[in-house]
Design a protein around this motif. Sequence first.
Motif, PDB file in Angstrom:
ATOM      1  N   LYS A   1       9.559   0.973  -4.966  1.00 11.40           N
ATOM      2  CA  LYS A   1       8.301   0.762  -4.712  1.00 11.40           C
ATOM      3  C   LYS A   1       7.852   1.190  -3.054  1.00 11.40           C
ATOM      4  O   LYS A   1       8.981   1.088  -2.336  1.00 11.40           O
TER       5      LYS A   1
ATOM      6  N   ARG B   1       6.414   1.287   0.547  1.00 11.55           N
ATOM      7  CA  ARG B   1       5.891   0.196   1.575  1.00 11.55           C
ATOM      8  C   ARG B   1       4.283   0.261   1.573  1.00 11.55           C
ATOM      9  O   ARG B   1       3.628   1.522   1.689  1.00 11.55           O
ATOM     10  N   PRO B   2       3.671  -0.587   1.625  1.00 16.71           N
ATOM     11  CA  PRO B   2       2.155  -0.634   1.559  1.00 16.71           C
ATOM     12  C   PRO B   2       1.556   0.119   2.952  1.00 16.71           C
ATOM     13  O   PRO B   2       2.339  -0.173   4.128  1.00 16.71           O
TER      14      PRO B   2
ATOM     15  N   SER C   1      -0.848  -0.318   4.373  1.00 18.14           N
ATOM     16  CA  SER C   1      -1.579  -1.104   5.392  1.00 18.14           C
ATOM     17  C   SER C   1      -0.705  -1.614   6.557  1.00 18.14           C
ATOM     18  O   SER C   1      -0.843  -2.137   7.427  1.00 18.14           O
ATOM     19  N   GLU C   2       0.976  -1.512   6.313  1.00 22.07           N
ATOM     20  CA  GLU C   2       1.888  -1.926   7.205  1.00 22.07           C
ATOM     21  C   GLU C   2       2.286  -0.757   8.112  1.00 22.07           C
ATOM     22  O   GLU C   2       3.274  -0.977   8.643  1.00 22.07           O
TER      23      GLU C   2
ATOM     24  N   GLU D   1      -1.450   8.553  -5.600  1.00 22.98           N
ATOM     25  CA  GLU D   1      -1.497   7.628  -4.909  1.00 22.98           C
ATOM     26  C   GLU D   1      -0.892   8.024  -3.162  1.00 22.98           C
ATOM     27  O   GLU D   1      -1.645   7.333  -2.381  1.00 22.98           O
TER      28      GLU D   1
ATOM     29  N   ARG E   1      -3.054   7.434   0.214  1.00 19.40           N
ATOM     30  CA  ARG E   1      -2.418   6.485   1.454  1.00 19.40           C
ATOM     31  C   ARG E   1      -2.309   7.508   2.637  1.00 19.40           C
ATOM     32  O   ARG E   1      -2.753   7.046   3.580  1.00 19.40           O
TER      33      ARG E   1
END
Length: 292
Positions: A57, A59-60, A62-63, A108, A112
């Motif tokens: 997965k 890392r988001p 947003s981080e 995706e 991002r």
Amino acid sequence: MSEETLPAQATESTRPEIVLGANVSIAKTGLLAAIQETLNYNANTYMIYTRSNRGGKARPISEFHREEGLVLMHEHGIFDPVVHLSYLVNLASPKQDTWEYGISILSEEIQRVEYLGFQTIVFHPGSHVGQGEDYAIPRIAEALNGILSGEEKITLCLETMAGDGSKVGNSLEQIADIIARVEHQEKLGVCMDTCHNYSFGYDIVNHFDEFLEKFDQTIGLDRLKCAHINDSKTPFGSHRDRHANIGEGSIGLEALRHIVHHPVLRGIPQILETPGGKYKSEISLLLNPELQ
Ligand code: FE
Ligand code: FE
Ligand code: ZN
């Protein structure tokens, strides 16, 4: 701070002629780590992978400390950072699940990278895994046609490859052929890679201007949006992809310096992807002709 008003780069008026950096890490603090590493190299751009090439997965996004990062880039005059797509994406794959995985990961990734406010994603066109380039080229274009709506704020750059394995996108003609089949061509660019080009058989050491001329005739130089600056561990035309440190391979420092300072590459991000730990001295060598 609003999302729309933050520039992803310093103002155009301060853009340096040579925009040069390296493939840097986003460990722990995301953009802040990438920028700190970039500043350590005295570089003014950088490239990151936003997800692991081992899969899993992502890392988001947003981080990634985007807001602080964009402010830091603005303050320090860091321009046009580049994102490299995961190696696990193969838009030429004959295996349907692999092909669809690639489409979903790239879709995706576009979101991002748009969130980060960057402009460029570099990706490897694909590997035909035995099916041949006549299968792979329309397959890649079909994937891109499924992904691109024309509304994207980024440019997707196809990277020129070395001709190793069953890769496609090695010759300028193959890259042009993929682009020609894509509806939203305005969203596509090209990233040249010096190691790959030389290994494939373009003599960028002795005839860089001829390479650029050929690039212009087949693809158009207006599509050249990014460059990977690597020396090569293997000889001219070897069809292998082994990056060497700057000045330690078959291309050599003089030729790489000539390329980095060439007017055609002025203002576009140039990124080193060389073996560990020498980026600072390599960047210094490339920028300062008086150094040996
Ligand atoms: Fe690459
Ligand atoms: Fe590369
Ligand atoms: Zn490579």
